[in-house]
Write an enzyme that holds these catalytic residues in place. Structure first.
Site, PDB file in Angstrom:
ATOM      1  N   ARG A   1       5.446   1.425  -4.124  1.00 27.08           N
ATOM      2  CA  ARG A   1       5.134   1.283  -5.418  1.00 27.08           C
ATOM      3  C   ARG A   1       5.991   2.044  -6.834  1.00 27.08           C
ATOM      4  O   ARG A   1       6.202   1.424  -7.639  1.00 27.08           O
ATOM      5  CB  ARG A   1       3.572   1.794  -5.367  1.00 27.08           C
ATOM      6  CG  ARG A   1       2.628   0.709  -4.986  1.00 27.08           C
ATOM      7  CD  ARG A   1       1.094   0.914  -5.257  1.00 27.08           C
ATOM      8  NE  ARG A   1       0.681   2.151  -5.226  1.00 27.08           N
ATOM      9  CZ  ARG A   1      -0.042   2.611  -4.344  1.00 27.08           C
ATOM     10  NH1 ARG A   1      -0.061   2.046  -3.132  1.00 27.08           N
ATOM     11  NH2 ARG A   1      -0.165   3.824  -4.250  1.00 27.08           N
TER      12      ARG A   1
ATOM     13  N   LEU B   1       0.766  -1.291   0.120  1.00 24.88           N
ATOM     14  CA  LEU B   1       0.026   0.038   0.085  1.00 24.88           C
ATOM     15  C   LEU B   1       0.805   1.397   0.039  1.00 24.88           C
ATOM     16  O   LEU B   1       0.259   2.298  -0.191  1.00 24.88           O
ATOM     17  CB  LEU B   1      -0.788  -0.071   1.446  1.00 24.88           C
ATOM     18  CG  LEU B   1      -2.041  -1.085   1.178  1.00 24.88           C
ATOM     19  CD1 LEU B   1      -2.712  -1.025   2.563  1.00 24.88           C
ATOM     20  CD2 LEU B   1      -2.684  -1.035   0.036  1.00 24.88           C
ATOM     21  N   SER B   2       2.024   1.221  -0.002  1.00 26.03           N
ATOM     22  CA  SER B   2       3.028   2.312   0.327  1.00 26.03           C
ATOM     23  C   SER B   2       3.381   2.700  -1.255  1.00 26.03           C
ATOM     24  O   SER B   2       3.931   2.424  -1.938  1.00 26.03           O
ATOM     25  CB  SER B   2       4.312   1.920   0.818  1.00 26.03           C
ATOM     26  OG  SER B   2       5.360   2.898   0.863  1.00 26.03           O
ATOM     27  N   PRO B   3       2.916   4.286  -1.135  1.00 30.80           N
ATOM     28  CA  PRO B   3       3.096   4.853  -2.526  1.00 30.80           C
ATOM     29  C   PRO B   3       4.589   4.979  -2.759  1.00 30.80           C
ATOM     30  O   PRO B   3       5.148   4.631  -3.967  1.00 30.80           O
ATOM     31  CB  PRO B   3       2.611   6.338  -2.547  1.00 30.80           C
ATOM     32  CG  PRO B   3       1.386   6.005  -1.434  1.00 30.80           C
ATOM     33  CD  PRO B   3       2.140   5.072  -0.538  1.00 30.80           C
TER      34      PRO B   3
END
Length: 173
Positions: free
Chosen positions: A16, A11-13
């Site tokens: 990603r 979930l970490s931008p």
């Protein structure tokens, strides 16, 4: 060659950003999930790798790097040095770097400022309007940067990847 170990959360931008950069240059990473909700990033073992206890982190044959922008630049520079995601031209790099600094210092920071309140709220009406406005202002600033096809010119760069992972976060709220 041993795979690069990649520590992050799906979930970490910033995580990603590293994943998408690696994928774009054809690099396969060995993913290790870090459960930040259960404080795995605060474990003694993790802090030895990254004293700032942030994700993402990579370990490339004993060389440990953290910060998504530093990692993305490192991966391109080492494994795909002629790739247009981070061109060798210093003027283009300066433009990309400026957008990366905007992304971390303004866009991501403001989104985190908003998302924290969204998570606490049981109803969107509980989210302070000033936090929403703060993010909308950041998005307006980002839009003003888009004078060409992409943020830093006419080819996609890591600036586009990094900013897009943050905008994707808005879709999760």
């Amino acid at each position: 060659m041993e795979k690069i170990k990649f520590y992050s959360n799906l979930l970490s931008p910033p995580g990603r950003t590293v994943q998408l950069t690696a994928c774009a240059i054809g690099l396969d990473l060995e993913f290790h999930s870090v459960d930040v909700l259960n404080n795995e990033h605060l474990s003694e073992e993790f802090i030895k790798m990254n004293p700032q206890h942030t994700i993402p982190v990579i370990n490339d044959n004993g060389r440990v790097f953290y910060d998504s922008h530093a990692i993305a630049i490192y991966l391109i520079s080492k494994y795909a040095p002629k790739n247009s995601l981070y061109p060798q031209d210093l003027i283009k790099q300066a433009k990309i770097n400026a957008i990366l600094h905007f992304e971390s210092g303004v866009l991501f920071a403001r989104l985190r400022f908003l998302i924290d309140k969204v998570r606490e709220a049981t109803d969107m009406s509980q989210v302070p309007q000033d936090r929403i406005d703060y993010v909308l202002n950041a998005l307006s600033l980002l839009e003003a940067l888009l004078v060409d096809k992409y943020l830093a010119g006419n080819e996609m760069t890591i600036a586009d990847i990094s900013c897009s992972t943050n905008i994707k976060l808005l879709g999760k709220t």
